[in-house]
Design a protein around this motif. Structure first.
Motif, PDB file in Angstrom:
ATOM      1  N   LYS A   1      19.668   6.020 -16.453  1.00  0.00           N
ATOM      2  CA  LYS A   1      19.562   4.458 -17.272  1.00  0.00           C
ATOM      3  C   LYS A   1      18.388   4.914 -18.395  1.00  0.00           C
ATOM      4  N   GLU A   2      18.528   4.261 -19.391  1.00  0.00           N
ATOM      5  CA  GLU A   2      17.306   4.270 -20.410  1.00  0.00           C
ATOM      6  C   GLU A   2      16.361   3.102 -20.305  1.00  0.00           C
ATOM      7  N   LEU A   3      15.148   3.227 -20.108  1.00  0.00           N
ATOM      8  CA  LEU A   3      14.335   2.127 -19.900  1.00  0.00           C
ATOM      9  C   LEU A   3      13.336   2.298 -21.010  1.00  0.00           C
ATOM     10  N   SER A   4      13.128   0.961 -21.619  1.00  0.00           N
ATOM     11  CA  SER A   4      12.269   0.969 -22.769  1.00  0.00           C
ATOM     12  C   SER A   4      11.547  -0.473 -22.737  1.00  0.00           C
ATOM     13  N   VAL A   5      10.274  -0.193 -23.067  1.00  0.00           N
ATOM     14  CA  VAL A   5       9.130  -1.251 -23.242  1.00  0.00           C
ATOM     15  C   VAL A   5       8.495  -1.350 -24.567  1.00  0.00           C
ATOM     16  N   GLN A   6       8.091  -2.432 -24.748  1.00  0.00           N
ATOM     17  CA  GLN A   6       7.545  -2.626 -26.208  1.00  0.00           C
ATOM     18  C   GLN A   6       6.368  -3.548 -25.904  1.00  0.00           C
ATOM     19  N   VAL A   7       5.174  -3.288 -26.276  1.00  0.00           N
ATOM     20  CA  VAL A   7       3.842  -3.975 -26.051  1.00  0.00           C
ATOM     21  C   VAL A   7       3.033  -4.303 -27.369  1.00  0.00           C
ATOM     22  N   PRO A   8       2.844  -5.636 -27.781  1.00  0.00           N
ATOM     23  CA  PRO A   8       2.227  -5.768 -28.976  1.00  0.00           C
ATOM     24  C   PRO A   8       0.741  -5.260 -28.905  1.00  0.00           C
ATOM     25  N   LEU A   9       0.141  -4.529 -30.074  1.00  0.00           N
ATOM     26  CA  LEU A   9      -1.305  -4.070 -30.079  1.00  0.00           C
ATOM     27  C   LEU A   9      -2.115  -5.343 -30.489  1.00  0.00           C
ATOM     28  N   ALA A  10      -3.285  -5.436 -29.662  1.00  0.00           N
ATOM     29  CA  ALA A  10      -4.317  -6.484 -29.940  1.00  0.00           C
ATOM     30  C   ALA A  10      -4.984  -6.194 -31.345  1.00  0.00           C
ATOM     31  N   GLU A  11      -4.951  -4.999 -31.785  1.00  0.00           N
ATOM     32  CA  GLU A  11      -5.350  -4.764 -33.373  1.00  0.00           C
ATOM     33  C   GLU A  11      -4.766  -3.586 -33.545  1.00  0.00           C
ATOM     34  N   ARG A  12      -4.892  -3.384 -34.980  1.00  0.00           N
ATOM     35  CA  ARG A  12      -4.090  -1.892 -35.506  1.00  0.00           C
ATOM     36  C   ARG A  12      -5.048  -0.915 -35.549  1.00  0.00           C
ATOM     37  N   THR A  13      -5.292  -0.388 -34.432  1.00  0.00           N
ATOM     38  CA  THR A  13      -6.069   0.969 -34.194  1.00  0.00           C
ATOM     39  C   THR A  13      -5.512   2.036 -33.115  1.00  0.00           C
TER      40      THR A  13
END
Length: 199
Positions: free
Chosen positions: A159-171
């Protein structure tokens, strides 16, 4: 000798006093991915052992350089921010400790273990990238896993698992924080995948 020539000669004689000849001190910051999830499934221990092979990685991520994207289809690397090790090398002990904490296996092993074991887990990191093309920017972590029975090399699950997390700031540092959160979430999913299929 003119005044300009004298100054030039003085600089050459004393290199440490001339900014032109002073080495540039670039302070490279190093970061780790070290998160292990807390809320793991608690299982009774089974008479089975698991060998966790050293993860592999897609070529773009087989480096300690920290990848990011500002344009579709293009990967770049931060010049003064990097991982303490390659993502694959950071990930293997996290996988092992996560699966040990489920207590499902009597032993979780790693190479060069040469004895018998029941199952083998293979991992490939497909993506670990800070994507600045979206708003908000996001950290993407994707990995493929396959679990096999050692005695027959039979594929039990893949299985391929994928996670996406927003960045609190662009750093870059915000990307490191997001990478640790993403790793915790991915390892939680992995523990469930392994336990559901290791029978």
């Amino acid at each position: 000798m003119t005044r300009a020539a004298a100054i030039a000669a003085l600089c050459i004689a004393s290199l440490s006093g001339c900014t032109l000849f002073t080495p540039v001190d670039i302070d490279t910051k190093k970061y780790a991915v070290s998160t292990i999830p807390d809320d793991l499934p608690a299982e009774r221990t089974h008479p089975a052992t698991l060998l966790v092979l050293a993860p592999e990685a897609a070529p773009a991520y087989a480096t300690s350089r920290m990848a990011y994207t500002t344009r579709k289809y293009q990967i770049a690397y931060f010049s003064q921010n990097e991982w303490v090790d390659t993502p694959a090398q950071m990930m293997q002990p996290l996988i092992m400790e996560t699966l040990r904490r489920t207590h499902y296996f009597s032993a979780v092993l790693s190479p060069p273990h040469s004895g018998r074991h029941t199952f083998v887990l293979h991992t490939e990191i497909v993506e670990l990238d800070q994507d600045f093309t979206s708003d908000p920017a996001v950290l993407r972590l994707t990995a493929r896993f396959d679990l096999r029975q050692e005695a027959t090399n039979r594929l039990i699950t893949a299985k391929e698992l994928s996670v996406q997390v927003p960045l609190a700031e662009r750093t870059p540092y915000a990307g490191v924080v997001a990478a640790n959160e993403a790793m915790g979430r991915l390892l939680r999913e992995l523990s469930r995948l392994v336990i559901e299929n290791a029978h």
